[in-house]
Design a protein around this motif. Structure first.
Motif, PDB file in Angstrom:
ATOM      1  N   TYR A 103     -14.010  22.049  41.320  1.00  0.00           N
ATOM      2  CA  TYR A 103     -13.671  23.637  41.879  1.00  0.00           C
ATOM      3  C   TYR A 103     -14.383  23.065  43.243  1.00  0.00           C
ATOM      4  O   TYR A 103     -15.565  22.088  43.493  1.00  0.00           O
ATOM      5  N   GLY A 104     -13.923  23.896  44.686  1.00  0.00           N
ATOM      6  CA  GLY A 104     -14.367  23.224  46.120  1.00  0.00           C
ATOM      7  C   GLY A 104     -14.085  24.421  47.212  1.00  0.00           C
ATOM      8  O   GLY A 104     -13.449  25.020  46.411  1.00  0.00           O
ATOM      9  N   GLU A 105     -14.362  24.087  48.192  1.00  0.00           N
ATOM     10  CA  GLU A 105     -14.313  24.921  49.032  1.00  0.00           C
ATOM     11  C   GLU A 105     -13.360  23.717  50.074  1.00  0.00           C
ATOM     12  O   GLU A 105     -13.402  22.835  50.828  1.00  0.00           O
ATOM     13  N   LEU A 106     -12.067  24.644  51.477  1.00  0.00           N
ATOM     14  CA  LEU A 106     -11.130  23.908  51.685  1.00  0.00           C
ATOM     15  C   LEU A 106     -12.246  24.283  53.282  1.00  0.00           C
ATOM     16  O   LEU A 106     -12.890  24.971  53.612  1.00  0.00           O
ATOM     17  N   GLY A 107     -11.951  23.266  53.686  1.00  0.00           N
ATOM     18  CA  GLY A 107     -13.018  22.576  55.001  1.00  0.00           C
ATOM     19  C   GLY A 107     -12.082  23.049  55.984  1.00  0.00           C
ATOM     20  O   GLY A 107     -10.759  23.468  56.057  1.00  0.00           O
ATOM     21  N   GLU A 108     -12.159  21.775  57.533  1.00  0.00           N
ATOM     22  CA  GLU A 108     -11.344  22.456  58.676  1.00  0.00           C
ATOM     23  C   GLU A 108      -9.955  21.617  58.294  1.00  0.00           C
ATOM     24  O   GLU A 108      -9.733  20.438  57.530  1.00  0.00           O
ATOM     25  N   LYS A 109      -9.107  21.688  58.847  1.00  0.00           N
ATOM     26  CA  LYS A 109      -7.812  21.036  59.309  1.00  0.00           C
ATOM     27  C   LYS A 109      -7.682  20.130  60.802  1.00  0.00           C
ATOM     28  O   LYS A 109      -7.885  20.746  61.239  1.00  0.00           O
ATOM     29  N   ARG A 110      -7.836  19.018  60.090  1.00  0.00           N
ATOM     30  CA  ARG A 110      -7.952  18.276  61.939  1.00  0.00           C
ATOM     31  C   ARG A 110      -6.624  17.015  61.599  1.00  0.00           C
ATOM     32  O   ARG A 110      -5.622  15.935  60.396  1.00  0.00           O
ATOM     33  N   ASP A 111      -6.682  15.634  62.573  1.00  0.00           N
ATOM     34  CA  ASP A 111      -6.184  15.130  62.537  1.00  0.00           C
ATOM     35  C   ASP A 111      -6.684  13.419  61.836  1.00  0.00           C
ATOM     36  O   ASP A 111      -7.394  13.341  62.000  1.00  0.00           O
ATOM     37  N   ALA A 112      -5.719  13.195  61.026  1.00  0.00           N
ATOM     38  CA  ALA A 112      -6.009  11.980  60.140  1.00  0.00           C
ATOM     39  C   ALA A 112      -6.545  10.833  61.618  1.00  0.00           C
ATOM     40  O   ALA A 112      -5.809  10.627  61.388  1.00  0.00           O
ATOM     41  N   THR A 113      -7.596  10.451  60.446  1.00  0.00           N
ATOM     42  CA  THR A 113      -7.986   9.269  61.217  1.00  0.00           C
ATOM     43  C   THR A 113      -7.119   8.117  60.488  1.00  0.00           C
ATOM     44  O   THR A 113      -6.209   8.004  59.437  1.00  0.00           O
ATOM     45  N   PRO A 114      -7.281   6.530  61.176  1.00  0.00           N
ATOM     46  CA  PRO A 114      -6.283   5.554  60.580  1.00  0.00           C
ATOM     47  C   PRO A 114      -6.240   5.126  59.272  1.00  0.00           C
ATOM     48  O   PRO A 114      -5.427   4.574  59.005  1.00  0.00           O
ATOM     49  N   ARG A 115      -7.526   5.683  59.325  1.00  0.00           N
ATOM     50  CA  ARG A 115      -8.243   4.873  57.983  1.00  0.00           C
ATOM     51  C   ARG A 115      -7.633   6.181  56.572  1.00  0.00           C
ATOM     52  O   ARG A 115      -7.120   5.912  55.872  1.00  0.00           O
ATOM     53  N   GLU A 116      -7.259   7.291  56.986  1.00  0.00           N
ATOM     54  CA  GLU A 116      -7.118   8.067  55.801  1.00  0.00           C
ATOM     55  C   GLU A 116      -5.452   7.621  56.097  1.00  0.00           C
ATOM     56  O   GLU A 116      -5.350   8.477  55.043  1.00  0.00           O
ATOM     57  N   ALA A 141       0.703  13.536  59.718  1.00  0.00           N
ATOM     58  CA  ALA A 141      -0.228  13.451  60.485  1.00  0.00           C
ATOM     59  C   ALA A 141      -1.251  14.116  60.189  1.00  0.00           C
ATOM     60  O   ALA A 141      -2.814  13.722  60.526  1.00  0.00           O
ATOM     61  N   GLN A 142      -1.636  15.320  59.682  1.00  0.00           N
ATOM     62  CA  GLN A 142      -3.008  16.151  59.902  1.00  0.00           C
ATOM     63  C   GLN A 142      -3.820  16.759  58.174  1.00  0.00           C
ATOM     64  O   GLN A 142      -2.530  16.195  57.450  1.00  0.00           O
ATOM     65  N   ILE A 143      -4.681  16.779  58.034  1.00  0.00           N
ATOM     66  CA  ILE A 143      -5.604  16.866  56.814  1.00  0.00           C
ATOM     67  C   ILE A 143      -5.956  17.062  56.433  1.00  0.00           C
ATOM     68  O   ILE A 143      -6.608  17.792  57.732  1.00  0.00           O
ATOM     69  N   ARG A 144      -6.792  18.361  55.499  1.00  0.00           N
ATOM     70  CA  ARG A 144      -7.505  19.340  55.038  1.00  0.00           C
ATOM     71  C   ARG A 144      -8.500  19.025  54.740  1.00  0.00           C
ATOM     72  O   ARG A 144      -8.014  18.720  53.656  1.00  0.00           O
ATOM     73  N   GLU A 145     -10.028  18.962  54.594  1.00  0.00           N
ATOM     74  CA  GLU A 145     -10.621  18.656  53.900  1.00  0.00           C
ATOM     75  C   GLU A 145     -11.191  19.699  52.961  1.00  0.00           C
ATOM     76  O   GLU A 145     -10.810  20.540  53.381  1.00  0.00           O
ATOM     77  N   ILE A 146     -11.900  18.825  51.903  1.00  0.00           N
ATOM     78  CA  ILE A 146     -12.319  19.674  50.251  1.00  0.00           C
ATOM     79  C   ILE A 146     -13.838  19.727  50.189  1.00  0.00           C
ATOM     80  O   ILE A 146     -14.125  17.988  50.440  1.00  0.00           O
ATOM     81  N   LYS A 147     -14.726  19.716  49.571  1.00  0.00           N
ATOM     82  CA  LYS A 147     -15.946  19.849  49.870  1.00  0.00           C
ATOM     83  C   LYS A 147     -16.065  20.130  48.430  1.00  0.00           C
ATOM     84  O   LYS A 147     -15.984  21.337  48.116  1.00  0.00           O
ATOM     85  N   PHE A 148     -16.317  19.603  47.653  1.00  0.00           N
ATOM     86  CA  PHE A 148     -16.196  19.827  46.002  1.00  0.00           C
ATOM     87  C   PHE A 148     -17.485  20.500  45.186  1.00  0.00           C
ATOM     88  O   PHE A 148     -18.592  19.526  46.134  1.00  0.00           O
ATOM     89  N   THR A 149     -18.029  21.152  44.468  1.00  0.00           N
ATOM     90  CA  THR A 149     -19.259  21.460  44.088  1.00  0.00           C
ATOM     91  C   THR A 149     -20.002  21.529  42.825  1.00  0.00           C
ATOM     92  O   THR A 149     -21.104  21.608  42.541  1.00  0.00           O
TER      93      THR A 149
END
Length: 163
Positions: A103-116, A141-149
């Protein structure tokens, strides 16, 4: 059945890696603007070392729209390997989690880093010569971050009691 998300994060990550190899996707559930549940298959989920993760958000249009109203999600990864299930049915218990919900919450959408980006390209490397690769994955090219709780194992009664 709750799992300690911090203490068991390594085991959770291992489960998700196994499921991704077997199923090539996880399912993310969300609630849309009409308060209706919806699920989205995602083949690009990666878990970091700190109870966070990300996925490439090229095709997840419903999930993106849902996140405008409600950022809460649940990610389900099930080990669908036939031999894993047959062995558990024979023994009367599972040796490892058959499924885990995060379970978590969606974070920001952003450009992927070269590592990702490289991590994703390694995952789909075996398909690079196929026609569908170019349609689906070449220009991620773009990712969405997630924080899991919170994490839970799938409860299958006596078969998962010892896990």
């Amino acid at each position: 059945m709750k799992i300690d998300i911090q203490k068991d994060w390594g085991k959770i990550k291992s489960h998700f890696r196994t499921c991704n190899r077997r199923n090539m996707h996880v399912v993310i559930s969300s609630v849309d603007s009409d308060q209706m549940p919806t699920v989205t298959p995602i083949g690009s989920l990666f878990l970091n070392d700190d109870q966070t993760g990300f996925y490439f958000e090229k095709f997840a249009t419903k999930l993106r729209k849902s996140s405008e109203q409600n950022k809460n999600i649940c990610v389900l990864a099930v080990n669908s390997r036939k031999w894993f299930w047959l062995k558990a049915l024979f023994k009367g218990k599972f040796s490892d989690y058959p499924g885990v919900k995060l379970y978590g919450e969606l974070g920001e959408k952003r450009d992927a880093t070269p590592r990702e980006y490289r991590a994703f390209q390694r995952r789909v490397q075996s398909t690079k010569r196929l026609k569908g690769y170019h349609y689906l994955w070449k220009d991620m090219a773009q990712i969405r971050e997630i924080k899991f709780t919170k994490a839970e194992k799938i409860n299958l009664g006596k078969m998962t009691k010892e896990l």
